[in-house]
Motif scaffolding. Structure first.
Motif, PDB file in Angstrom:
ATOM      1  N   SER A   1      43.815 -37.254  19.011  1.00 38.15           N
ATOM      2  CA  SER A   1      42.711 -37.721  18.174  1.00 38.15           C
ATOM      3  C   SER A   1      42.825 -37.090  16.794  1.00 38.15           C
ATOM      4  CB  SER A   1      41.368 -37.334  18.803  1.00 38.15           C
ATOM      5  OG  SER A   1      40.285 -37.675  17.956  1.00 38.15           O
ATOM      6  N   ALA A   2      42.438 -37.854  15.784  1.00 39.75           N
ATOM      7  CA  ALA A   2      42.414 -37.342  14.409  1.00 39.75           C
ATOM      8  C   ALA A   2      40.964 -37.160  13.979  1.00 39.75           C
ATOM      9  CB  ALA A   2      43.115 -38.314  13.463  1.00 39.75           C
ATOM     10  N   ASP A   3      40.637 -35.966  13.495  1.00 42.44           N
ATOM     11  CA  ASP A   3      39.311 -35.718  12.926  1.00 42.44           C
ATOM     12  C   ASP A   3      39.367 -36.077  11.450  1.00 42.44           C
ATOM     13  OD1 ASP A   3      37.202 -34.362  11.458  1.00 42.44           O
ATOM     14  OD2 ASP A   3      36.717 -33.344  13.327  1.00 42.44           O
ATOM     15  N   VAL A   4      38.748 -37.204  11.096  1.00 46.58           N
ATOM     16  CA  VAL A   4      38.722 -37.685   9.713  1.00 46.58           C
ATOM     17  C   VAL A   4      37.297 -38.134   9.403  1.00 46.58           C
ATOM     18  CG1 VAL A   4      39.656 -39.356   8.073  1.00 46.58           C
ATOM     19  CG2 VAL A   4      41.126 -38.415   9.853  1.00 46.58           C
ATOM     20  N   PRO A   5      36.555 -37.394   8.592  1.00 48.37           N
ATOM     21  CA  PRO A   5      35.168 -37.749   8.292  1.00 48.37           C
ATOM     22  C   PRO A   5      35.042 -39.073   7.550  1.00 48.37           C
ATOM     23  CG  PRO A   5      35.625 -35.477   7.677  1.00 48.37           C
ATOM     24  CD  PRO A   5      36.941 -36.121   7.964  1.00 48.37           C
ATOM     25  N   ILE A   6      33.898 -39.701   7.693  1.00 45.90           N
ATOM     26  CA  ILE A   6      33.625 -40.923   6.942  1.00 45.90           C
ATOM     27  C   ILE A   6      33.432 -40.582   5.469  1.00 45.90           C
ATOM     28  CG2 ILE A   6      32.028 -42.859   6.636  1.00 45.90           C
ATOM     29  CD1 ILE A   6      31.412 -42.641   9.649  1.00 45.90           C
TER      30      ILE A   6
END
Length: 255
Positions: free
Chosen positions: A84-89
């Motif tokens: 999974s990639a943690d990428v904020p909106i």
């Protein structure tokens, strides 16, 4: 923490006086060993927090970084691990690689779509972990934030992937247009394809005394909300996301 560079596709390079000049390729075997450790300890999911800085803006979305991350993800997939990639909106703190460049951008949907294509089709991630708000303590209008969350959820589902959003315990204010709902709970109104990751902070569990951290004696209210959402929205993913490995607990020698 020691693997931040390799999981972001970085080389480690320092001045020659340190005697350290390590390439990304040289670190890949350590990643494989870490994945083997995960499997041996019955883990099935690894999340990478992808970083960004204006100083290396071009590299952040480069083909080189994409190819390196795909190599890492392929290693994980060889051992049946999900990545999974943690990428904020839109959240901008701690060098996060946010998707929406400006809250007033009219092409915000295209910006989200472009990043999702980069992550899923390009880098080969299996899931998206994202963030709400513009920082831990501030946010756009709740209706705007909800529109961003919904598009992210629907666009991720359209690509055959799953998305989860972290729901913090910080004092981020309320949403007047949603009966003064705690802003962190806004995802309960989002498309149900957006899973939720309710979480506490640092080493505190849901029922630990927290000594006034974030203005709370404990975080049982977060547990109550998790249970409420689980009962009323059983179709929504709902996973507690603790911060037991948060770096500040171990690298800062103060309480």
């Amino acid at each position: 923490l020691e693997m931040v560079e390799v999981f972001n596709g970085f080389d480690i390079s320092t001045d020659s006086t340190d005697g350290l000049n390590v390439t990304w390729e040289a670190m890949v075997p350590e990643v494989d060993l870490f994945f083997q450790w995960c499997l041996a300890n019955r883990q099935n999911y690894v999340e990478t927090l992808l970083l960004y800085s204006p100083e290396w803006d071009e590299f952040a979305s480069s083909d080189l970084r994409m190819q390196r991350l795909r190599t890492i993800n392929d290693l994980a997939h060889n051992l049946t691990l999900m990545m999974s990639a943690d990428v904020p909106i839109a959240l901008r703190q701690q060098h996060s690689w946010y998707m929406i460049k400006d809250a007033n951008d009219e092409d915000w949907q295209e910006q989200i779509d472009e990043r999702l294509d980069w992550l899923f089709d390009g880098a080969g991630f299996d899931m998206l972990g994202t963030e709400s708000g513009s920082t831990e303590f501030s946010h756009a209008e709740c209706s705007t934030m909800l529109a961003w969350i919904n598009h992210t959820a629907q666009a991720t589902a359209a690509r055959g992937k799953r998305a989860f959003i972290k729901c913090h315990c910080s004092p981020a204010g309320t949403c007047p247009e949603y009966d003064d709902l705690d802003f962190n709970f806004l995802p309960q109104y989002a498309d149900t394809s957006m899973g939720i990751l309710p979480h506490t902070v640092q080493t505190f569990a849901l029922d630990d005394p927290s000594g006034g951290t974030y203005g709370q004696d404990n975080f049982t209210y977060m547990y109550d909300w998790m249970v409420e959402v689980a009962a009323s929205q059983p179709e929504r993913g709902n996973v507690f996301y603790g911060e037991t490995a948060y770096w500040v607990n171990f690298d800062i020698n103060v309480p």
